[in-house]
Design an enzyme around this catalytic site. Structure first.
Site, short mmCIF file in Angstrom:
data_model
loop_
_atom_site.label_atom_id
_atom_site.label_comp_id
_atom_site.label_asym_id
_atom_site.label_seq_id
_atom_site.Cartn_x
_atom_site.Cartn_y
_atom_site.Cartn_z
N ARG A 1 49.52 43.33 48.94
CA ARG A 1 49.02 44.77 48.77
C ARG A 1 49.62 45.51 49.83
NH1 ARG A 1 43.43 47.93 47.82
NH2 ARG A 1 43.82 47.47 45.86
N HIS B 1 50.03 49.78 40.51
CA HIS B 1 48.91 48.90 40.58
C HIS B 1 48.53 48.12 39.35
CE1 HIS B 1 45.46 47.60 42.16
NE2 HIS B 1 44.48 48.66 42.00
N GLN C 1 45.19 46.61 38.37
CA GLN C 1 44.07 47.32 37.92
C GLN C 1 44.00 47.89 36.35
OE1 GLN C 1 41.43 48.94 39.82
NE2 GLN C 1 40.85 49.57 37.71
N ASP D 1 41.12 59.04 39.66
CA ASP D 1 41.28 58.33 40.74
C ASP D 1 41.07 59.48 41.94
OD1 ASP D 1 41.99 56.63 42.73
OD2 ASP D 1 44.24 56.68 42.27
N CYS E 1 39.17 53.88 38.85
CA CYS E 1 39.47 52.23 39.60
C CYS E 1 38.73 51.99 40.69
CB CYS E 1 41.05 52.48 39.87
SG CYS E 1 41.39 53.78 40.99
N ARG F 1 38.42 43.40 36.91
CA ARG F 1 39.31 43.06 37.83
C ARG F 1 39.54 41.68 38.02
NH1 ARG F 1 41.20 46.58 41.65
NH2 ARG F 1 43.00 44.92 41.33
N1 NVA Z 1 45.30 55.75 44.39
C1 NVA Z 1 44.41 54.72 44.98
C2 NVA Z 1 44.36 53.62 44.24
C3 NVA Z 1 43.00 52.94 44.97
C4 NVA Z 1 42.61 51.59 44.36
C5 NVA Z 1 45.15 54.36 46.52
O1 NVA Z 1 46.25 53.96 46.58
O2 NVA Z 1 44.36 54.55 47.43
N1 CP Z 2 40.62 49.48 42.44
C1 CP Z 2 41.00 48.76 43.65
O1 CP Z 2 42.00 48.39 43.80
O2 CP Z 2 40.06 48.65 44.67
P1 CP Z 2 40.19 47.88 46.02
O3 CP Z 2 41.10 49.03 46.87
O4 CP Z 2 38.86 47.95 46.67
O5 CP Z 2 40.94 46.95 46.04
#
Ligand code: NVA
Ligand code: CP
Length: 312
Positions: A108, A135, A138, A230, A270, A298
């Site tokens: 990540r 992502h 997800q 989101d 999400c 998840r």
């Molecule tokens: N668009 C958000 C998704 C978090 C799961 C981010 O990248 O922070």
């Molecule tokens: N939805 C998601 O990816 O959550 P986290 O950022 O907590 O992993």
């Protein structure tokens, strides 16, 4: 044709066929039932899994950890200050080291290029746990939740409202167009997804018999089974907070908006959510079962990805 995903990375769902995505969702449903029955798994026995996190995470980190341990594997968390990556060592060299020691690598972070390079150099399956661009894990959880909620992925319409060019907008568009879900993005035009990606997804949609719509009219949610949102400010874009909130304030998922969707429609998110911004507390609580099903799923879907790509 039998599905065989052994050794395959998950960098974006663009690289997966409709049948492979369906297979992962169905495998996750099977693994969920197995866990509910209290059956201890061994499908990842003897497997060591590296979990690299440049950005914070609750769900993704815990999903990989619990999913791995449930099937007898060993997860190793590597936070951004714990390893040399990004400080003293190149992505290519880190990939070659981790590939010698681990059976699979989750990443990540910020750049999609990093996860692509890890996959190119490590020689083991690499799973994208979120980048600025995509992502994919997800989306598997979201598809699973839709299947559990409506009993099918056929004939479903999803509308995504908010930042239409972030990792979630991009990945939902890819996943839905691959699987045959009609998909709309409602966002101000300056937050629409990249035109090349839209074109690519239109190709997927044509093949799966679905359609993609990108509009800026917040009222166009008629016929939606799922209204998805989101955060307005994604990780790494905190400097844009003020302008994003101003730009997206008219694009809130609230009770008036949900009333325009199908009577059986659900709100999806999400998580993490910033209640009072992209979604009202009222709508969030009304659909909390669905939203926390997504969060739980998840784990089942990530477990399915690990089992399918590097399991016994
Ligand atoms: N668009 C958000 C998704 C978090 C799961 C981010 O990248 O922070
Ligand atoms: N939805 C998601 O990816 O959550 P986290 O950022 O907590 O992993």
């Amino acid at each position: 044709m039998a599905i065989n995903l052994k050794g395959k990375s998950l960098l974006t769902l663009k690289d997966y066929t409709k049948e492979e995505i369906e297979y992962l969702v169905d495998l996750a449903i099977t693994l969920k039932k197995k866990k509910m029955m209290g059956i201890k798994g061994d499908l990842l026995e003897g497997k060591n899994i590296a979990l690299i996190f440049e950005k914070p995470s609750t769900r993704t980190r815990c999903a990989f950890t619990v999913g791995c341990v449930d099937e007898g594997g060993h997860p190793e968390y590597l936070g951004k200050n714990d390893i040399q990556l990004g400080h003293k060592e190149s992505v290519e060299d880190t990939a070659r080291v981790l590939g010698r020691l681990f059976d699979g690598i989750e990443f990540r972070g910020f750049q999609q290029e990093t996860v692509n390079t890890l996959a190119a150099y490590s020689g083991v399956p690499v799973w994208n746990g979120l980048t600025d661009t995509y992502h994919p894990t997800q989306i598997l959880a979201d598809l699973m939740t839709i299947k559990e909620t409506f009993g099918t992925l056929k004939g479903i319409k999803m509308t995504y409202i908010g930042d239409g060019r972030n990792n979630m907008g991009n990945s939902l568009m890819i996943g839905c167009s691959k699987i045959g879900i009609d998909f709309s993005i409602i966002a101000p035009s300056f937050l629409w997804p990249d035109q090349d990606l839209v074109k690519e997804c239109e190709g997927f949609a044509k093949a799966s018999g679905s359609k993609i719509t990108i509009i800026d009219d917040i009222n166009e949610v008629e016929g939606s089974h799922a209204v998805y949102t989101d955060v307005w400010v994604s990780m790494g874009e905190e400097d844009k907070s003020k302008e994003r909130v101003e730009q997206l304030r008219p694009y809130q998922v609230n009770a008036d908006l949900m009333a325009k969707a199908l009577p059986e429609a659900v709100a999806m998110h999400c998580l993490p959510a910033v209640k009072g911004y992209e979604i009202t507390e009222e709508v969030f609580e009304k659909f909390s079962k669905t939203i926390f099903d997504e969060a739980e799923n998840r784990m089942h879907t990530i477990k399915a990805v690990m089992v399918a790509t590097c399991g016994r």
